[in-house]
Design a protein around this motif. Structure first.
Motif, PDB file in Angstrom:
ATOM      1  N   ASP A  53      45.551  27.849  14.862  1.00  8.85           N
ATOM      2  CA  ASP A  53      45.646  26.344  14.732  1.00  8.85           C
ATOM      3  C   ASP A  53      44.223  25.703  14.968  1.00  8.85           C
ATOM      4  OD1 ASP A  53      48.184  26.295  13.798  1.00  8.85           O
ATOM      5  OD2 ASP A  53      49.227  25.760  15.868  1.00  8.85           O
ATOM      6  N   GLY A  54      43.358  26.672  15.555  1.00 13.07           N
ATOM      7  CA  GLY A  54      41.911  26.176  15.926  1.00 13.07           C
ATOM      8  C   GLY A  54      41.604  25.932  17.279  1.00 13.07           C
ATOM      9  N   THR A  55      42.384  26.131  18.035  1.00 11.63           N
ATOM     10  CA  THR A  55      42.303  26.296  19.519  1.00 11.63           C
ATOM     11  C   THR A  55      41.652  27.689  19.970  1.00 11.63           C
ATOM     12  OG1 THR A  55      44.181  24.710  19.713  1.00 11.63           O
ATOM     13  CG2 THR A  55      43.301  25.584  21.739  1.00 11.63           C
ATOM     14  N   PHE A  56      40.478  27.777  20.078  1.00 13.43           N
ATOM     15  CA  PHE A  56      39.864  29.144  20.483  1.00 13.43           C
ATOM     16  C   PHE A  56      39.656  29.045  21.974  1.00 13.43           C
ATOM     17  CE2 PHE A  56      38.668  28.775  15.957  1.00 13.43           C
ATOM     18  CZ  PHE A  56      38.905  29.979  15.389  1.00 13.43           C
ATOM     19  N   PRO A  57      39.686  30.065  22.508  1.00 13.94           N
ATOM     20  CA  PRO A  57      39.429  30.203  24.120  1.00 13.94           C
ATOM     21  C   PRO A  57      37.952  29.926  24.153  1.00 13.94           C
ATOM     22  CG  PRO A  57      40.417  32.430  23.340  1.00 13.94           C
ATOM     23  CD  PRO A  57      40.184  31.400  21.975  1.00 13.94           C
ATOM     24  N   ASP A  58      37.655  29.389  25.440  1.00 12.63           N
ATOM     25  CA  ASP A  58      36.552  28.837  25.703  1.00 12.63           C
ATOM     26  C   ASP A  58      35.555  30.114  25.712  1.00 12.63           C
ATOM     27  OD1 ASP A  58      34.073  27.742  26.729  1.00 12.63           O
ATOM     28  OD2 ASP A  58      34.931  26.984  28.438  1.00 12.63           O
ATOM     29  N   GLN A  59      34.248  29.921  24.787  1.00 15.67           N
ATOM     30  CA  GLN A  59      33.220  31.039  24.655  1.00 15.67           C
ATOM     31  C   GLN A  59      32.707  31.406  25.751  1.00 15.67           C
ATOM     32  OE1 GLN A  59      29.492  30.802  24.290  1.00 15.67           O
ATOM     33  NE2 GLN A  59      29.717  32.838  24.242  1.00 15.67           N
ATOM     34  N   GLN A  60      32.492  30.295  26.865  1.00 19.21           N
ATOM     35  CA  GLN A  60      31.737  30.760  27.974  1.00 19.21           C
ATOM     36  C   GLN A  60      32.695  31.080  29.133  1.00 19.21           C
ATOM     37  OE1 GLN A  60      28.641  27.790  28.605  1.00 19.21           O
ATOM     38  NE2 GLN A  60      29.126  26.950  26.492  1.00 19.21           N
ATOM     39  N   ASP A  61      33.903  31.187  29.086  1.00 18.70           N
ATOM     40  CA  ASP A  61      34.629  31.465  30.570  1.00 18.70           C
ATOM     41  C   ASP A  61      35.257  32.781  30.420  1.00 18.70           C
ATOM     42  OD1 ASP A  61      36.838  31.489  28.726  1.00 18.70           O
ATOM     43  OD2 ASP A  61      37.950  29.891  29.710  1.00 18.70           O
ATOM     44  N   GLY A  62      34.992  33.643  29.079  1.00 16.90           N
ATOM     45  CA  GLY A  62      35.240  35.275  29.116  1.00 16.90           C
ATOM     46  C   GLY A  62      36.607  35.708  28.737  1.00 16.90           C
ATOM     47  N   THR A  63      37.586  34.665  28.785  1.00 21.27           N
ATOM     48  CA  THR A  63      38.966  35.098  28.771  1.00 21.27           C
ATOM     49  C   THR A  63      39.353  35.478  27.213  1.00 21.27           C
ATOM     50  OG1 THR A  63      39.688  32.654  28.454  1.00 21.27           O
ATOM     51  CG2 THR A  63      39.714  33.521  30.665  1.00 21.27           C
ATOM     52  N   TYR A  64      38.606  35.601  26.413  1.00 20.04           N
ATOM     53  CA  TYR A  64      38.731  36.178  25.302  1.00 20.04           C
ATOM     54  C   TYR A  64      38.627  37.703  24.850  1.00 20.04           C
ATOM     55  CZ  TYR A  64      33.629  35.810  24.744  1.00 20.04           C
ATOM     56  OH  TYR A  64      32.443  35.924  24.932  1.00 20.04           O
ATOM     57  N   ALA A  65      37.984  37.976  25.827  1.00 20.34           N
ATOM     58  CA  ALA A  65      37.446  39.641  26.183  1.00 20.34           C
ATOM     59  C   ALA A  65      38.477  40.304  27.128  1.00 20.34           C
ATOM     60  CB  ALA A  65      36.050  39.689  26.206  1.00 20.34           C
ATOM     61  N   LEU A  66      38.991  41.393  26.993  1.00 19.23           N
ATOM     62  CA  LEU A  66      39.924  42.173  27.825  1.00 19.23           C
ATOM     63  C   LEU A  66      38.488  43.088  28.409  1.00 19.23           C
ATOM     64  CD1 LEU A  66      42.417  42.969  28.958  1.00 19.23           C
ATOM     65  CD2 LEU A  66      42.752  44.647  27.400  1.00 19.23           C
ATOM     66  N   GLU A  67      38.515  43.015  29.775  1.00 20.44           N
ATOM     67  CA  GLU A  67      37.350  43.732  30.640  1.00 20.44           C
ATOM     68  C   GLU A  67      38.366  44.574  31.356  1.00 20.44           C
ATOM     69  OE1 GLU A  67      34.071  42.230  32.408  1.00 20.44           O
ATOM     70  OE2 GLU A  67      34.036  40.195  31.417  1.00 20.44           O
ATOM     71  N   LEU A  68      37.909  45.887  31.627  1.00 13.80           N
ATOM     72  CA  LEU A  68      38.766  46.888  32.144  1.00 13.80           C
ATOM     73  C   LEU A  68      39.189  46.480  33.417  1.00 13.80           C
ATOM     74  CD1 LEU A  68      37.299  50.256  30.807  1.00 13.80           C
ATOM     75  CD2 LEU A  68      39.439  49.373  30.282  1.00 13.80           C
ATOM     76  N   GLU A  69      38.458  45.808  34.241  1.00 15.01           N
ATOM     77  CA  GLU A  69      38.576  45.374  35.415  1.00 15.01           C
ATOM     78  C   GLU A  69      39.964  44.232  35.627  1.00 15.01           C
ATOM     79  OE1 GLU A  69      34.531  43.533  35.074  1.00 15.01           O
ATOM     80  OE2 GLU A  69      35.572  45.250  34.294  1.00 15.01           O
ATOM     81  N   ASP A  70      39.937  43.518  34.625  1.00 16.12           N
ATOM     82  CA  ASP A  70      41.027  42.555  34.475  1.00 16.12           C
ATOM     83  C   ASP A  70      42.437  43.175  33.850  1.00 16.12           C
ATOM     84  OD1 ASP A  70      39.480  40.848  35.630  1.00 16.12           O
ATOM     85  OD2 ASP A  70      38.499  40.099  33.850  1.00 16.12           O
ATOM     86  N   ALA A  71      42.296  44.340  33.298  1.00 12.86           N
ATOM     87  CA  ALA A  71      43.384  45.087  32.590  1.00 12.86           C
ATOM     88  C   ALA A  71      44.391  45.763  33.444  1.00 12.86           C
ATOM     89  CB  ALA A  71      42.657  45.953  31.550  1.00 12.86           C
ATOM     90  N   VAL A  72      45.709  45.644  32.961  1.00 13.61           N
ATOM     91  CA  VAL A  72      46.701  46.555  33.519  1.00 13.61           C
ATOM     92  C   VAL A  72      47.499  47.141  32.449  1.00 13.61           C
ATOM     93  CG1 VAL A  72      47.011  44.902  35.683  1.00 13.61           C
ATOM     94  CG2 VAL A  72      48.208  44.263  33.506  1.00 13.61           C
ATOM     95  N   GLU A  73      48.190  48.023  32.964  1.00  9.26           N
ATOM     96  CA  GLU A  73      49.316  48.843  31.998  1.00  9.26           C
ATOM     97  C   GLU A  73      50.073  47.958  31.130  1.00  9.26           C
ATOM     98  OE1 GLU A  73      52.467  52.510  31.625  1.00  9.26           O
ATOM     99  OE2 GLU A  73      51.007  52.011  33.725  1.00  9.26           O
ATOM    100  N   PHE A  74      50.085  48.058  29.935  1.00 14.42           N
ATOM    101  CA  PHE A  74      50.933  47.169  29.077  1.00 14.42           C
ATOM    102  C   PHE A  74      52.737  47.099  29.408  1.00 14.42           C
ATOM    103  CE2 PHE A  74      53.698  46.476  25.258  1.00 14.42           C
ATOM    104  CZ  PHE A  74      53.285  45.090  24.816  1.00 14.42           C
ATOM    105  N   ASP A  75      53.038  46.089  29.554  1.00 13.85           N
ATOM    106  CA  ASP A  75      54.363  45.841  30.031  1.00 13.85           C
ATOM    107  C   ASP A  75      55.025  44.889  28.885  1.00 13.85           C
ATOM    108  OD1 ASP A  75      57.001  45.163  30.962  1.00 13.85           O
ATOM    109  OD2 ASP A  75      56.179  44.686  32.970  1.00 13.85           O
TER     110      ASP A  75
END
Length: 423
Positions: A232-254
């Motif tokens: 619908d056009g609501t993209f994550p803020d390009q400057q806050d980084g939450t659109y990319a999955l960094e390994l330090e922020d990743a956990v096993e898929f549940d």
């Protein structure tokens, strides 16, 4: 995703500033890109009871523009750089690297043919497609370019030791920008990644069990982005980084947390780079319909085997390209420029240099340039279509002899100069 592969905008203007000090070189780029979302890339989406990969190129179409949208591909800027070692590059730039058999072209070689190739295939590099390469990697005259006739390994190694390759750094809006880096590559018989580790990896997944990883729910609510919001056009803020999955922020898929209709997780987790692959730093911001990107590296690196070493007073051939929402050949490219580090690039290469546009990188003092004090060059980029090096050198081309002798440049072939582009 779309039959409209030729963009309505066939010319793009790239504002470019280049500066260096005794230790580093900096590039600053700005270009208009009114379509948002170019920082979202290669997503796994849970829809109708299964996980699907949304990575098809959608170069000139937003998520809400097509009922069968399934494409997310990052915006990028890259450039090819040479020190005069690659014959023909100063005249023909990136056109020297596009050949019959390359992926995404009508002549694309089959996966089977590539896998059976002695050097590229299963018993060699383990590749399944043909990518950029320079003609000198092939047997025959300097301009001959049959990928099936790649030179023996020993000859390729000798070419690389002699610096006969093109440097290809790249800034990626999704796969490198959040880490503060570019990715580094070089072109000889293939477009290789430089030694070391780049900024991204690939997680395993399947339609039933989903991906390996999701976001830690403390970082992203419910462990995933919401595809319906982005559609619908609501993209994550390009400057806050939450659109990319960094390994330090990743956990096993549940699946009890992140398996819901429209859940969306990147297929390419990000990691810290090292080695030659991490020579280029990078930072980019999309704001008010345009990208502003900076790239910088040491003039001399610890990795001369796959990186062109730079010196003040040196003259190089340089040609940039911009990608929007697509990979492969769907980009805008520049004709070749001669780039002097603090000097007018009057040093001729081995062959013809007339009509090759000239740029001067400016000297700065301190740790980083003050861009208000650095000249801006507006570089015209054009959409190259499907023109191959074989088209230019074939007997049927009216100027094939001049091209084979490098007695003509891309500027002259198409009778276009920077001023005519920018009028």
């Amino acid at each position: 995703m779309t039959d409209h592969w030729r963009p309505e905008q066939t010319l793009k203007r790239l504002d470019t500033q280049i500066a260096f000090n005794s230790a580093q070189i900096y590039f600053r780029f700005r270009w208009d890109q009114p379509n948002p979302g170019g920082w979202v890339h290669d997503m796994l989406v849970y829809r109708n009871g299964e996980w699907r990969r949304f990575a098809n190129p959608s170069p000139w179409m937003g998520a809400g523009d097509h009922p069968d949208h399934a494409g997310f591909y990052e915006d990028r800027i890259s450039f090819l750089l040479d020190d005069g070692s690659v014959e023909g590059f100063e005249e023909f730039g990136g056109w020297l690297t596009a050949h019959t058999g390359m992926r995404s072209l009508p002549s694309e070689a089959s996966e089977r043919a590539v896998r059976e190739h002695e050097h590229l295939g299963d018993d060699g590099l383990g590749k399944t497609d043909v990518r950029k390469y320079i003609p000198q990697a092939c047997e025959g005259e300097w301009w001959e370019n049959d990928w099936r006739r790649i030179r023996p390994e020993g000859e390729l190694e000798a070419l690389k030791r002699d610096g006969v390759f093109l440097d290809l750094p790249m800034w990626r809006a999704h796969r490198s920008n959040p880490k503060g880096y570019g990715t580094d590559h070089h072109v000889l018989e293939y477009r290789h990644s430089d030694q070391g580790q780049n900024t991204y990896t690939t997680q395993e997944w399947n339609p039933t069990d989903g991906p390996e990883y999701m976001w830690d729910p403390d970082v992203v609510e419910r462990g995933a982005l919401d595809y319906s919001e982005i559609r619908d056009g609501t993209f994550p803020d390009q400057q806050d980084g939450t659109y990319a999955l960094e390994l330090e922020d990743a956990v096993e898929f549940d699946p009890s947390i992140a398996e819901w209709e429209g859940a969306m997780i990147p297929r390419r987790p990000l990691r810290e780079p090292h080695g030659s692959a991490a020579d280029w730093r990078g930072s980019g911001i999309w704001e008010d319909g345009s990208w502003t990107v900076e790239m910088w590296r040491d003039l001399e690196t610890d990795h001369p085997a796959d990186t062109k070493q730079l010196v003040p007073g040196g003259v190089y051939t340089w040609t940039p390209a911009v990608h929007h929402g697509a990979g492969k050949r769907w980009h805008w490219v520049a004709y070749p420029y001669k780039l002097g580090l603090g000097v007018e690039p009057t040093v001729a290469g081995d062959r013809h240099t007339t009509e090759t546009a000239e740029l001067v990188a400016e000297v700065f003092t301190g740790d980083e340039p003050d861009w208000d004090d650095v000249s801006t060059h507006t570089i015209p980029l054009i959409f190259p279509g499907i023109l191959e090096w074989s088209d230019l050198t074939s007997d049927s081309h009216p100027r094939h002899e001049a091209i084979r002798n490098a007695d003509v440049t891309m500027w002259e072939l198409y009778e276009k100069d920077p001023e005519s582009f920018l009028e």
